[in-house]
Design a protein around this motif. Structure first.
Motif, PDB file in Angstrom:
ATOM      1  N   ALA A   1      -3.365  -7.658   5.797  1.00 37.03           N
ATOM      2  CA  ALA A   1      -4.261  -8.400   4.909  1.00 37.03           C
ATOM      3  C   ALA A   1      -5.608  -7.689   4.795  1.00 37.03           C
ATOM      4  O   ALA A   1      -6.195  -7.598   3.712  1.00 37.03           O
ATOM      5  CB  ALA A   1      -4.454  -9.832   5.419  1.00 37.03           C
ATOM      6  N   LYS A   2      -6.072  -7.150   5.919  1.00 40.77           N
ATOM      7  CA  LYS A   2      -7.365  -6.454   5.889  1.00 40.77           C
ATOM      8  C   LYS A   2      -7.235  -5.115   5.159  1.00 40.77           C
ATOM      9  O   LYS A   2      -8.168  -4.674   4.496  1.00 40.77           O
ATOM     10  CB  LYS A   2      -7.918  -6.260   7.300  1.00 40.77           C
ATOM     11  CG  LYS A   2      -8.074  -7.575   8.081  1.00 40.77           C
ATOM     12  CD  LYS A   2      -8.739  -8.671   7.246  1.00 40.77           C
ATOM     13  CE  LYS A   2      -8.695 -10.029   7.886  1.00 40.77           C
ATOM     14  NZ  LYS A   2      -7.496 -10.799   7.705  1.00 40.77           N
ATOM     15  N   THR A   3      -6.056  -4.487   5.257  1.00 31.01           N
ATOM     16  CA  THR A   3      -5.818  -3.254   4.504  1.00 31.01           C
ATOM     17  C   THR A   3      -5.859  -3.549   3.004  1.00 31.01           C
ATOM     18  O   THR A   3      -6.448  -2.791   2.228  1.00 31.01           O
ATOM     19  CB  THR A   3      -4.460  -2.631   4.905  1.00 31.01           C
ATOM     20  OG1 THR A   3      -4.506  -2.324   6.307  1.00 31.01           O
ATOM     21  CG2 THR A   3      -4.176  -1.371   4.117  1.00 31.01           C
ATOM     22  N   GLN A   4      -5.267  -4.667   2.590  1.00 27.41           N
ATOM     23  CA  GLN A   4      -5.305  -5.062   1.167  1.00 27.41           C
ATOM     24  C   GLN A   4      -6.739  -5.370   0.735  1.00 27.41           C
ATOM     25  O   GLN A   4      -7.163  -5.007  -0.366  1.00 27.41           O
ATOM     26  CB  GLN A   4      -4.404  -6.274   0.915  1.00 27.41           C
ATOM     27  CG  GLN A   4      -2.935  -6.029   1.148  1.00 27.41           C
ATOM     28  CD  GLN A   4      -2.282  -5.163   0.088  1.00 27.41           C
ATOM     29  OE1 GLN A   4      -2.879  -4.788  -0.917  1.00 27.41           O
ATOM     30  NE2 GLN A   4      -1.027  -4.816   0.310  1.00 27.41           N
ATOM     31  N   LEU A   5      -7.484  -6.036   1.597  1.00 27.16           N
ATOM     32  CA  LEU A   5      -8.881  -6.362   1.294  1.00 27.16           C
ATOM     33  C   LEU A   5      -9.712  -5.090   1.184  1.00 27.16           C
ATOM     34  O   LEU A   5     -10.566  -4.961   0.293  1.00 27.16           O
ATOM     35  CB  LEU A   5      -9.422  -7.274   2.397  1.00 27.16           C
ATOM     36  CG  LEU A   5     -10.595  -8.183   2.113  1.00 27.16           C
ATOM     37  CD1 LEU A   5     -10.434  -8.994   0.841  1.00 27.16           C
ATOM     38  CD2 LEU A   5     -10.829  -9.111   3.298  1.00 27.16           C
ATOM     39  N   LEU A   6      -9.428  -4.146   2.029  1.00 25.83           N
ATOM     40  CA  LEU A   6     -10.119  -2.856   1.980  1.00 25.83           C
ATOM     41  C   LEU A   6      -9.768  -2.101   0.689  1.00 25.83           C
ATOM     42  O   LEU A   6     -10.624  -1.432   0.104  1.00 25.83           O
ATOM     43  CB  LEU A   6      -9.749  -2.031   3.210  1.00 25.83           C
ATOM     44  CG  LEU A   6     -10.669  -0.914   3.642  1.00 25.83           C
ATOM     45  CD1 LEU A   6     -12.115  -1.369   3.781  1.00 25.83           C
ATOM     46  CD2 LEU A   6     -10.194  -0.331   4.967  1.00 25.83           C
ATOM     47  N   ALA A   7      -8.537  -2.244   0.234  1.00 25.14           N
ATOM     48  CA  ALA A   7      -8.123  -1.612  -1.028  1.00 25.14           C
ATOM     49  C   ALA A   7      -8.897  -2.215  -2.205  1.00 25.14           C
ATOM     50  O   ALA A   7      -9.310  -1.493  -3.123  1.00 25.14           O
ATOM     51  CB  ALA A   7      -6.620  -1.764  -1.239  1.00 25.14           C
ATOM     52  N   ILE A   8      -9.110  -3.524  -2.179  1.00 27.23           N
ATOM     53  CA  ILE A   8      -9.916  -4.166  -3.228  1.00 27.23           C
ATOM     54  C   ILE A   8     -11.337  -3.636  -3.158  1.00 27.23           C
ATOM     55  O   ILE A   8     -11.929  -3.266  -4.175  1.00 27.23           O
ATOM     56  CB  ILE A   8      -9.879  -5.710  -3.093  1.00 27.23           C
ATOM     57  CG1 ILE A   8      -8.477  -6.233  -3.441  1.00 27.23           C
ATOM     58  CG2 ILE A   8     -10.943  -6.362  -3.986  1.00 27.23           C
ATOM     59  CD1 ILE A   8      -8.256  -7.699  -3.107  1.00 27.23           C
ATOM     60  N   TYR A   9     -11.883  -3.575  -1.961  1.00 25.71           N
ATOM     61  CA  TYR A   9     -13.239  -3.056  -1.773  1.00 25.71           C
ATOM     62  C   TYR A   9     -13.368  -1.637  -2.335  1.00 25.71           C
ATOM     63  O   TYR A   9     -14.352  -1.297  -2.982  1.00 25.71           O
ATOM     64  CB  TYR A   9     -13.623  -3.071  -0.287  1.00 25.71           C
ATOM     65  CG  TYR A   9     -14.916  -2.365  -0.018  1.00 25.71           C
ATOM     66  CD1 TYR A   9     -16.137  -3.003  -0.246  1.00 25.71           C
ATOM     67  CD2 TYR A   9     -14.934  -1.046   0.435  1.00 25.71           C
ATOM     68  CE1 TYR A   9     -17.334  -2.340  -0.025  1.00 25.71           C
ATOM     69  CE2 TYR A   9     -16.127  -0.383   0.662  1.00 25.71           C
ATOM     70  CZ  TYR A   9     -17.317  -1.037   0.426  1.00 25.71           C
ATOM     71  OH  TYR A   9     -18.508  -0.372   0.635  1.00 25.71           O
ATOM     72  N   GLY A  10     -12.368  -0.813  -2.103  1.00 28.08           N
ATOM     73  CA  GLY A  10     -12.438   0.590  -2.507  1.00 28.08           C
ATOM     74  C   GLY A  10     -11.994   0.877  -3.932  1.00 28.08           C
ATOM     75  O   GLY A  10     -12.100   2.010  -4.390  1.00 28.08           O
ATOM     76  N   SER A  11     -11.524  -0.140  -4.622  1.00 25.30           N
ATOM     77  CA  SER A  11     -11.012   0.071  -5.977  1.00 25.30           C
ATOM     78  C   SER A  11     -12.130   0.343  -6.971  1.00 25.30           C
ATOM     79  O   SER A  11     -13.167  -0.326  -6.966  1.00 25.30           O
ATOM     80  CB  SER A  11     -10.223  -1.158  -6.435  1.00 25.30           C
ATOM     81  OG  SER A  11      -9.854  -1.016  -7.790  1.00 25.30           O
ATOM     82  N   SER A  12     -11.892   1.306  -7.838  1.00 27.74           N
ATOM     83  CA  SER A  12     -12.880   1.599  -8.896  1.00 27.74           C
ATOM     84  C   SER A  12     -12.744   0.616 -10.052  1.00 27.74           C
ATOM     85  O   SER A  12     -13.569   0.610 -10.960  1.00 27.74           O
ATOM     86  CB  SER A  12     -12.698   3.035  -9.399  1.00 27.74           C
ATOM     87  OG  SER A  12     -11.384   3.191  -9.907  1.00 27.74           O
ATOM     88  N   ASN A  13     -11.720  -0.233 -10.012  1.00 26.00           N
ATOM     89  CA  ASN A  13     -11.484  -1.189 -11.095  1.00 26.00           C
ATOM     90  C   ASN A  13     -12.113  -2.554 -10.857  1.00 26.00           C
ATOM     91  O   ASN A  13     -11.868  -3.471 -11.638  1.00 26.00           O
ATOM     92  CB  ASN A  13      -9.977  -1.376 -11.304  1.00 26.00           C
ATOM     93  CG  ASN A  13      -9.299  -0.103 -11.723  1.00 26.00           C
ATOM     94  OD1 ASN A  13      -9.873   0.715 -12.430  1.00 26.00           O
ATOM     95  ND2 ASN A  13      -8.064   0.083 -11.278  1.00 26.00           N
ATOM     96  N   VAL A  14     -12.866  -2.722  -9.790  1.00 24.72           N
ATOM     97  CA  VAL A  14     -13.474  -4.028  -9.525  1.00 24.72           C
ATOM     98  C   VAL A  14     -14.993  -3.936  -9.642  1.00 24.72           C
ATOM     99  O   VAL A  14     -15.581  -2.882  -9.419  1.00 24.72           O
ATOM    100  CB  VAL A  14     -13.083  -4.601  -8.138  1.00 24.72           C
ATOM    101  CG1 VAL A  14     -11.585  -4.814  -8.038  1.00 24.72           C
ATOM    102  CG2 VAL A  14     -13.574  -3.751  -7.005  1.00 24.72           C
TER     103      VAL A  14
END
Length: 135
Positions: free
Chosen positions: A86-99
């Motif tokens: 879950a934290k890996t997914q949250l980190l992916a959101i944090y690192g996304s250039s699309n957000v």
């Protein structure tokens, strides 16, 4: 008994979220929005023991919806689920250039909080989280 009831309800909501994530292209158009928000809310409040598949479903729902409340509940659910995935997914959101910065900031806040609380986080992700500038 109460714990068993929460587990039973969590199983129901997890199945529904996985189904929406798998079948939906735009949840606010092709899904039962109220049922989806109820399930997202339940997981965001009671989902500490949710399964890994649910973390992927929440991340997908976050990515395919433009509804602010659903996105917020998905991010909150990823924080609540006490699994490193879950934290890996949250980190992916944090690192996304699309957000937008709003979602990066909320993700950073929850990642820092999860680290402080000692939630399950991979060592690699924990190192990344420690250098995040949370607002």
């Amino acid at each position: 008994l109460a714990r068993m009831d929460i587990r039973r309800q969590l199983d129901h909501h997890e199945r529904f979220l996985r189904e929406v994530a798998h079948n939906s292209a735009k949840p606010e158009i092709d899904s039962d929005v109220e049922a989806l928000k109820r399930s997202l809310k339940f997981v965001s409040q009671n989902g500490a023991a949710a399964k890994e598949k649910t973390t992927r479903a929440l991340a997908r729902i976050f990515n395919i919806t433009e509804d602010e409340e659903m996105r917020r509940l998905a991010v909150t659910g990823l924080y609540r689920i006490n699994k490193s995935q879950a934290k890996t997914q949250l980190l992916a959101i944090y690192g996304s250039s699309n957000v937008t910065e709003k979602w990066r900031s909320l993700s950073a806040h929850y990642l820092k909080l999860a680290l402080e609380e000692g939630q399950q986080i991979s060592k690699r992700d924990a190192r990344t989280i420690t250098v995040i500038e949370a607002n």
